[in-house]
Design an enzyme around this catalytic site. Structure first.
Site, PDB file in Angstrom:
ATOM      1  N   ARG A   1      27.602  24.246  -9.610  1.00 29.06           N
ATOM      2  CA  ARG A   1      28.933  24.718  -9.891  1.00 29.06           C
ATOM      3  C   ARG A   1      29.372  25.671 -11.102  1.00 29.06           C
ATOM      4  NH1 ARG A   1      28.990  20.143  -9.635  1.00 29.06           N
ATOM      5  NH2 ARG A   1      29.130  18.314 -10.960  1.00 29.06           N
TER       6      ARG A   1
ATOM      7  N   SER B   1      29.106  15.622 -17.486  1.00 31.77           N
ATOM      8  CA  SER B   1      28.179  15.684 -17.910  1.00 31.77           C
ATOM      9  C   SER B   1      27.984  16.702 -19.097  1.00 31.77           C
ATOM     10  CB  SER B   1      27.535  16.169 -16.026  1.00 31.77           C
ATOM     11  OG  SER B   1      27.123  15.179 -15.486  1.00 31.77           O
TER      12      SER B   1
ATOM     13  N   GLU C   1      26.301  22.426 -19.091  1.00 35.81           N
ATOM     14  CA  GLU C   1      27.776  22.717 -17.800  1.00 35.81           C
ATOM     15  C   GLU C   1      28.954  23.306 -18.757  1.00 35.81           C
ATOM     16  OE1 GLU C   1      28.297  20.019 -14.868  1.00 35.81           O
ATOM     17  OE2 GLU C   1      30.702  19.823 -15.803  1.00 35.81           O
TER      18      GLU C   1
END
Ligand code: FAD
Ligand code: EPU
Length: 351
Positions: free
Chosen positions: A163, A233, A329
């Protein structure tokens, strides 16, 4: 270039929260993109480029210019062993995956149904079901917002990580990605390394079967943003040192970990949040998804503060119980620039 003033961002991000911005424009060519960034009246205004808005939270009205990426087009070139795609950054990622399958081009099927634009994919190195963008990315092209020239970075220069990429660090706010090059092997090699896929080896014998299987899992696990606002998420899965992981594992033997190349161990944030008893926990219109604790949803009329309070409560609960720091995130934007939970809550604590 069509300019709209005082526009609600509700339909421009998947959380679907009603927050306005001062100006909104769609740029469908690099010239229009350049024009939006060079327009004299806007020179001093904050600017934010947006794809499909599937990884953002607006914490306040945005007092600047939101530029929607409308750069479209793709081309295909073949070499002996590979198919090379050059894709403009405003193309729809899930649409591209489906299109490749129809063209008998494979290698993207594990990344099916991830919302967003192609140009946003390198930013957090999108990943799912054992594959990350870095595995198939050949290069990324961007518009430099100082010189207004185009630069091509080869994949190894993009510093891809879990990520993560150079676009969240050295190049943050300095560039707009305009195209992505993908390199896909002609010979199909399924990637069934991810847990549940391994068990279905006999069934998953073609790119189409993998694609359909992954679409089914995703539809059963994740809420559809068109029905229930969310940004996938909300937190990243934390990566612990081996020592830290072993300490936690001694207390919680059922904890699983995934070894990373750098020696760290990735654990499931969803598991941590779930074991704090937070599935279905709600603050105002913001709710921890009752089936997938890592996803926060807008259950209707959520305000930015509802989501922030819920996210902070989760972060504190996980820290208190496990000593693990969750990092979100989802990218947060306040009235003029990017921000984060720690900055927002430490400011509030000082007041
Ligand atoms: P946006 O949300 O519009 O933008 C994200 C950030 O990138 C912002 O900071 C924006 O300013 C910046 N940005 C956007 N375009 C550009 C550009 N051209 N140049 C420079 N900066 C730019 N992610 C995964 O990795 N794996 C998953 O499995 C996954 N599943 C998801 C499931 C759901 C239901 C949802 C809602 C999200 C999911 N996500 C997943 C997150 C999301 O899909 C990805 O982060 C996606 O790449 C975001 O694309 P976007 O176009 O919506 O980006
Ligand atoms: N789990 C729980 N309770 C929950 C949720 C999950 O115990 O409420 C456990 C599951 O049982 C499983 C583990 O946590 O053992 C991992 O869950 P899952 O396989 O659903 O994956 P995830 O870690 O929640 C990650 C990515 C997803 C990606 C999937 C599939 C991150 C932050 N998320 O989710 O990406 O689609 O794996 O590869 O890495 C996104 O980034 O937005 C996203 C959706």
């Amino acid at each position: 270039m069509n300019v709209n003033r005082n526009v609600s961002l509700k339909s421009f991000h998947t959380f679907g929260i009603d927050v306005p911005c001062d100006f909104l424009v769609e740029a469908s060519t690099i010239n229009e993109l350049t024009e939006a960034y060079q327009k004299t009246e806007w020179l001093l205004l904050p600017k934010l480029v947006l794809g499909k808005g599937s990884n953002v939270l607006f914490t306040e009205p945005f007092h600047g210019v939101v530029v929607i990426n409308g750069l479209l087009g793709k081309s295909v070139v073949e070499s002996v062993d590979h198919v090379h795609l050059h894709v403009s950054s405003g193309e729809d990622w899930p649409g591209l995956v489906e299109w490749t399958l129809g063209e008998n081009i494979h290698g993207l099927e594990n990344l099916a149904l991830i919302p967003g634009c192609v140009g946003s994919a390198p930013i957090q190195n999108i990943g799912a079901y054992g594959v990350e963008l870095k595995d198939i990315c050949e290069y990324v092209e961007y518009l430099n917002l100082e010189t207004f020239t185009i630069t091509r970075l080869m994949a190894e220069q993009c510093l891809f990580g879990y990520r993560d990429s150079i676009f969240k660090h050295q190049l943050l706010g300095k560039v707009v990605i305009v195209a992505v090059g993908l390199k896909l092997p002609k010979k199909w090699q399924p990637n069934l390394s991810y847990g549940p896929l391994k068990e279905e080896k006999e069934l998953l014998t073609s790119p189409k079967s993998v694609f359909e299987y992954i679409c089914d899992i995703r539809r059963s696990k994740l809420p559809d943003p068109l029905v229930t606002g969310n940004a996938g998420s909300f937190f990243k899965n934390p990566v612990l040192s081996l020592e830290c992981f072993n300490r936690l594992k001694a207390i919680y033997p059922e904890l699983s970990g995934f070894s990373m190349q750098d020696g760290g161990v990735k654990i499931a944030a969803g598991w941590l949040i779930d074991r704090c008893g937070l599935k279905g926990y709600q603050i105002g219109g913001a709710l921890v998804h009752p089936q997938q604790a890592l996803v926060l949803v807008n259950s209707g009329g959520a305000t930015p503060n509802d989501v922030l309070d819920l996210a902070w409560f989760i972060k504190q609960s996980v820290k208190d119980k496990y000593g693990v720091e969750l990092e979100h995130e989802v990218r947060f934007f306040d009235s003029e620039c990017e921000t984060n939970l720690d900055a927002i809550f430490s400011e509030n604590n000082c007041e």
